[in-house]
Design an enzyme around this catalytic site. Structure first.
Site, PDB file in Angstrom:
ATOM      1  N   LYS A 139       0.857  -1.204   0.000  1.00 23.65           N
ATOM      2  CA  LYS A 139       0.000   0.000   0.000  1.00 23.65           C
ATOM      3  C   LYS A 139       0.883   1.240   0.000  1.00 23.65           C
ATOM      4  O   LYS A 139       2.057   1.185   0.398  1.00 23.65           O
ATOM      5  CB  LYS A 139      -0.952   0.031   1.200  1.00 23.65           C
ATOM      6  CG  LYS A 139      -0.291  -0.002   2.586  1.00 23.65           C
ATOM      7  CD  LYS A 139       0.143   1.332   3.138  1.00 23.65           C
ATOM      8  CE  LYS A 139       0.767   1.244   4.528  1.00 23.65           C
ATOM      9  NZ  LYS A 139       1.568   2.387   4.923  1.00 23.65           N
ATOM     10  N   THR A 159      11.048  -3.980   3.180  1.00 22.17           N
ATOM     11  CA  THR A 159      10.710  -3.861   4.603  1.00 22.17           C
ATOM     12  C   THR A 159      11.088  -2.470   5.133  1.00 22.17           C
ATOM     13  O   THR A 159      11.901  -1.771   4.522  1.00 22.17           O
ATOM     14  CB  THR A 159      11.477  -4.922   5.428  1.00 22.17           C
ATOM     15  OG1 THR A 159      12.865  -4.760   5.124  1.00 22.17           O
ATOM     16  CG2 THR A 159      11.053  -6.324   5.073  1.00 22.17           C
ATOM     17  N   GLN A 160      10.513  -2.095   6.258  1.00 21.61           N
ATOM     18  CA  GLN A 160      10.747  -0.788   6.915  1.00 21.61           C
ATOM     19  C   GLN A 160      10.640   0.349   5.912  1.00 21.61           C
ATOM     20  O   GLN A 160      11.461   1.261   5.874  1.00 21.61           O
ATOM     21  CB  GLN A 160      12.128  -0.779   7.569  1.00 21.61           C
ATOM     22  CG  GLN A 160      12.216  -1.705   8.772  1.00 21.61           C
ATOM     23  CD  GLN A 160      13.313  -1.275   9.715  1.00 21.61           C
ATOM     24  OE1 GLN A 160      14.450  -1.128   9.293  1.00 21.61           O
ATOM     25  NE2 GLN A 160      12.990  -1.072  10.979  1.00 21.61           N
ATOM     26  N   GLY A 206       7.230   1.672   4.947  1.00 22.46           N
ATOM     27  CA  GLY A 206       5.917   2.329   4.951  1.00 22.46           C
ATOM     28  C   GLY A 206       5.018   1.809   3.853  1.00 22.46           C
ATOM     29  O   GLY A 206       4.019   2.435   3.494  1.00 22.46           O
ATOM     30  N   GLY A 233       4.743  -6.193   5.956  1.00 24.16           N
ATOM     31  CA  GLY A 233       4.518  -7.132   7.064  1.00 24.16           C
ATOM     32  C   GLY A 233       3.031  -7.255   7.379  1.00 24.16           C
ATOM     33  O   GLY A 233       2.522  -8.357   7.638  1.00 24.16           O
ATOM     34  N   SER A 282       0.533  -6.719   5.299  1.00 23.61           N
ATOM     35  CA  SER A 282      -0.094  -7.418   4.186  1.00 23.61           C
ATOM     36  C   SER A 282       0.117  -8.928   4.313  1.00 23.61           C
ATOM     37  O   SER A 282      -0.803  -9.726   4.100  1.00 23.61           O
ATOM     38  CB  SER A 282       0.518  -6.893   2.877  1.00 23.61           C
ATOM     39  OG  SER A 282      -0.104  -7.466   1.772  1.00 23.61           O
ATOM     40  N   ASP A 306      -2.254  -1.550  10.469  1.00 25.81           N
ATOM     41  CA  ASP A 306      -2.522  -1.607   9.023  1.00 25.81           C
ATOM     42  C   ASP A 306      -3.040  -2.960   8.546  1.00 25.81           C
ATOM     43  O   ASP A 306      -3.400  -3.106   7.384  1.00 25.81           O
ATOM     44  CB  ASP A 306      -1.230  -1.285   8.237  1.00 25.81           C
ATOM     45  CG  ASP A 306      -0.896   0.202   8.284  1.00 25.81           C
ATOM     46  OD1 ASP A 306      -1.804   1.007   8.575  1.00 25.81           O
ATOM     47  OD2 ASP A 306       0.271   0.546   8.041  1.00 25.81           O
TER      48      ASP A 306
END
Ligand code: C5P
Length: 303
Positions: A17, A108-109, A111, A115, A117, A149
């Protein structure tokens, strides 16, 4: 989320996203921040493969160029996929069994919600594979326990997130909008970026202006992008800039490029630009790829 299931197991492709606007309104008494944000799914996907076995659940993480193995958590226990599987097993009183392989493409990391998702995909996949038949509403409740999220990835389409960001309302947003995603070699930690805002529990953000809500109002009226692109802001970006000089570096690169708008996504360090055409997105991504060691790719919004 896209499934393929057979007697030999299940495969699910689960999207990343971007936050097309994120406003922090203040800090709640529980320490979380009150936000308004517009979440848009994008086509960059992780793939989760389940094979049934009688053994206790095992997870194998597989890196790719956009998410190298070196950036993945060494301890699978810390992985949200394992946590999601165990939560689902505990809730339904069964033992977590089978083999999961997670092909990581979402950096990763960044935004980009990778993770979260993956956790949502685990709940949805094992609900089918273990024949639990839980309704989506129950999966959403479990998802909220795993992270802010996570619920977003259980239902299709764009959404306006309020509260911590987990209370979701659908918003119309077209699929296929061309984007460039950039991920610097250094990631950012979500708690550290929120903490860098320096708000005390119960404190309101002094500059909150409701820009994200106005942006959503425009989208609900199907207004053209020229009417709302100036409302695309991210309150976490100044805090992220204080933690990493990469954000300004990428913003500077996009300032010199003919894009419609550009912005950090979520708590960073990922950054995106909306482009005028797919051709332009591909051209810009190939120009930025590898510059200073960052990763860049062209993708599109999806449903
Ligand atoms: O909900 P999640 O576990 O993804 O959040 C990770 C961390 O990010 C939280 O522990 C909190 O420090 C911060 N956070 C926040 N306000 C939000 C969302 C996340 O302070 N609305």
């Amino acid at each position: 989320m896209f499934f393929e299931c057979s007697n030999n197991g299940c495969v699910v492709h689960t999207s990343a996203k971007i936050n097309l606007g994120l406003e922090v309104l203040g800090r709640l008494s529980d320490g979380y921040h009150q936000v308004e944000t517009l979440l848009i799914p994008v086509r960059l996907c992780d793939t989760l493969v389940y094979s049934p076995t009688a053994n206790p659940l095992q997870l194998k993480l597989i890196g790719t160029p956009s998410c190298p193995a070196s950036s993945l958590a060494c301890d699978p226990e810390q992985n949200l996929v394992t946590k999601a599987a165990e939560l689902l097993a505990d809730e339904t009183g069964r033992t977590a069994t089978g083999m999961l392989q997670l092909h990581k493409r979402i950096p990763t990391q960044a935004g980009l919600g990778g993770g979260s998702s993956d956790a949502a995909a685990t709940l949805a996949l094992l609900n089918r594979a273990w024949k639990l038949n839980l309704p989506t509403s129950r999966l959403v409740e479990l998802a909220k326990q795993l992270g802010t999220d996570v619920p977003f990835f259980l239902t299709p389409g764009a959404a306006f997130g309020t509260g911590r960001g987990e209370q979701l309302e659908p918003v119309p947003f077209p699929a296929g909008v061309p984007l460039v995603l950039v991920k610097p070699p250094v990631g950012l930690s979500t708690p550290e970026v929120f903490a860098a805002l320096g708000l005390a529990p119960g404190e309101s953000a002094s500059q909150a202006s409701g820009y994200c809500k106005r942006l959503v109002d425009h989208l609900r009226r199907h207004a053209p992008i020229t009417q709302w692109r100036n409302l695309v802001r991210n309150s976490l970006q100044p805090a992220a800039i204080r933690l990493s000089d990469w954000i300004d570096k990428i913003a500077d690169a996009f300032h010199r490029l003919p894009v419609v708008l550009h912005q950090m996504t979520g708590s960073g360090s990922g950054y995106y630009a909306v482009c005028r055409s797919w051709r332009e997105a591909r051209c810009i991504a190939s120009r930025l790829r590898g510059q200073h060691g960052q990763f860049a790719l062209a993708t599109r919004t999806c449903l």
